[in-house]
Enzyme design. Structure first.
Site, PDB file in Angstrom:
ATOM      1  N   HIS A  93     -12.578  37.401  42.745  1.00 40.26           N
ATOM      2  CA  HIS A  93     -11.414  36.770  41.950  1.00 40.26           C
ATOM      3  C   HIS A  93     -11.004  37.656  40.894  1.00 40.26           C
ATOM      4  CE1 HIS A  93     -13.392  36.164  38.019  1.00 40.26           C
ATOM      5  NE2 HIS A  93     -14.694  35.828  38.827  1.00 40.26           N
ATOM      6  N   CYS A  94      -9.716  37.565  40.306  1.00 39.72           N
ATOM      7  CA  CYS A  94      -9.339  38.146  39.374  1.00 39.72           C
ATOM      8  C   CYS A  94      -8.918  36.915  38.069  1.00 39.72           C
ATOM      9  CB  CYS A  94      -7.985  39.203  39.593  1.00 39.72           C
ATOM     10  SG  CYS A  94      -6.728  38.344  40.093  1.00 39.72           S
ATOM     11  N   TRP A  95      -7.884  37.152  37.539  1.00 40.81           N
ATOM     12  CA  TRP A  95      -7.303  36.155  36.526  1.00 40.81           C
ATOM     13  C   TRP A  95      -6.572  34.864  37.150  1.00 40.81           C
ATOM     14  CZ3 TRP A  95      -7.862  33.351  32.594  1.00 40.81           C
ATOM     15  CH2 TRP A  95      -7.021  32.725  31.956  1.00 40.81           C
ATOM     16  N   TYR A 122      -9.921  33.072  37.872  1.00 45.82           N
ATOM     17  CA  TYR A 122     -10.680  32.808  36.635  1.00 45.82           C
ATOM     18  C   TYR A 122     -10.000  31.557  35.989  1.00 45.82           C
ATOM     19  CZ  TYR A 122     -13.567  33.270  32.402  1.00 45.82           C
ATOM     20  OH  TYR A 122     -14.443  32.678  31.404  1.00 45.82           O
TER      21      TYR A 122
END
Length: 346
Positions: A93-95, A122
């Site tokens: 995952h990223c933002w 996130y």
């Protein structure tokens, strides 16, 4: 293979899958999914550079710059992922579930990983965290004046099979002015919430959950409002422990701490303690009269606790006098006491 998956679906997986957070180290340190490891696509500085390029020039130039910056790193990314997920199953995952996690998922999939790409990244995870505090829980609160041994008693109860959340451990602070114990470093508010949500998610919501009677603030951190409201309306077991026993326990716990630390903490509550009592407490610390120091500050903390009890619904407060050492064999006493409370009151 890349499989898009929600946060809750990822947590519900029947096998443990490593989770890679591909945001920058600074983003990760501010708050991350408990147990996730940092596999940053960009450094902190690189992330700023790509973002600036995106805003000032455009998306395509930002993508090209991203490839330029990460080109030499891909082998290292895969090797780091293999260390954390040798079975080649990994969550990413990223933002916001955008280009950073998408690029990492593509590379890992190309190498042969089974990749779970977290939808919404996130940002959606943080929404999930806050939702955990809105859920209804069957909380039971353990109270008592400072030095009653509440934390250690709850730990004993947990070993006996009860469900418990140690808020002070999650906050890395024991709640009072002296609560850092001159060694504990508190997480960010965001990370505290993440850790609490993870703990709640792992408990059986059909059973009672014990928490210690805490102030809204634990050091610099705050218990999330929705969860705090449930704590303050829950049944409270008010432990009654003799003053001499409490003093003895606190002398053992705080008596070996650095004197300058104790003095500074005492002076921080000087206005509430009073000028005379503050001076006497500081003198007792300097002269190594730890029992006298403890008795002086307990006047303030005992008064604060009594005031907090007054603000509670009296129908939800049940006093229980502990027999014997409050640090030993208390779990059974408390659990038996709970069974004596009428069903409609708990």
């Amino acid at each position: 293979m890349i499989k898009n998956i929600t946060v809750q679906e990822f947590f519900n997986l029947t096998t443990m899958v490593a989770l890679a957070d591909v945001r920058t180290p600074a983003e990760y340190q501010h708050g991350h999914v408990p147990g996730a490891f940092n596999l940053p696509l960009f450094s902190n500085e690189e992330r700023v550079l790509v973002g600036t390029t995106y805003k000032q020039i455009g998306r395509e130039q930002a993508i090209l710059l991203g490839f330029d910056l990460t080109g030499p790193k891909w082998s290292g990314f895969i090797q780091d992922a293999l260390l954390m997920a040798p079975g080649k199953k990994i969550g990413v995952h990223c933002w916001r579930g955008g280009m950073r996690s998408g690029a990492m998922a593509w590379a890992l999939d190309l190498y042969g990983f089974e990749v779970y790409l977290i939808e919404g990244g996130y940002k959606h995870y943080r929404r999930w965290v806050l939702n955990q505090f809105e859920k209804p829980y069957h909380l039971l609160t353990l109270g008592g004046m400072t030095g009653s041994g509440k934390t250690r008693i709850l730990q004993e109860m947990e070993m006996s099979g009860a469900q418990m959340i140690d808020l002070e451990n999650l906050a890395q602070h024991q709640g009072s002015s002296f609560g850092s114990m001159n060694k504990m470093l508190q997480p960010t508010q965001e990370q505290f919430e993440n850790n609490l949500a993870a703990k709640l998610n792992n408990l059986n919501h059909d059973r009672s959950i014990w928490v210690e009677d805490e102030s809204h603030n634990i050091g610099k951190l705050s218990v999330p409002n929705a969860f705090w409201d449930q704590m303050t309306s829950a049944v409270l077991i008010d432990l009654k422990v003799e003053l001499d026993q409490r003093v003895s326990a606190l002398v053992k716990e705080y008596g070996q701490l650095d004197k300058d630390f104790l003095v500074a903490c005492t002076e921080r509550i000087g206005k509430r303690l009073g000028p005379v009592q503050t001076r006497q407490a500081v003198e007792a610390i300097r002269e190594d009269r730890m029992e006298a120091f403890i008795r002086l500050v307990l006047v303030y903390y005992d008064k604060s606790y009594r005031n907090s009890l007054i603000r509670r619904n009296s129908d939800q407060v049940f006093s229980m006098k502990l027999t014997g050492d409050p640090m030993k064999n208390t779990a059974e006493q408390i659990l038996e006491f709970i069974n004596t409370i009428p069903a409609g009151r708990i």
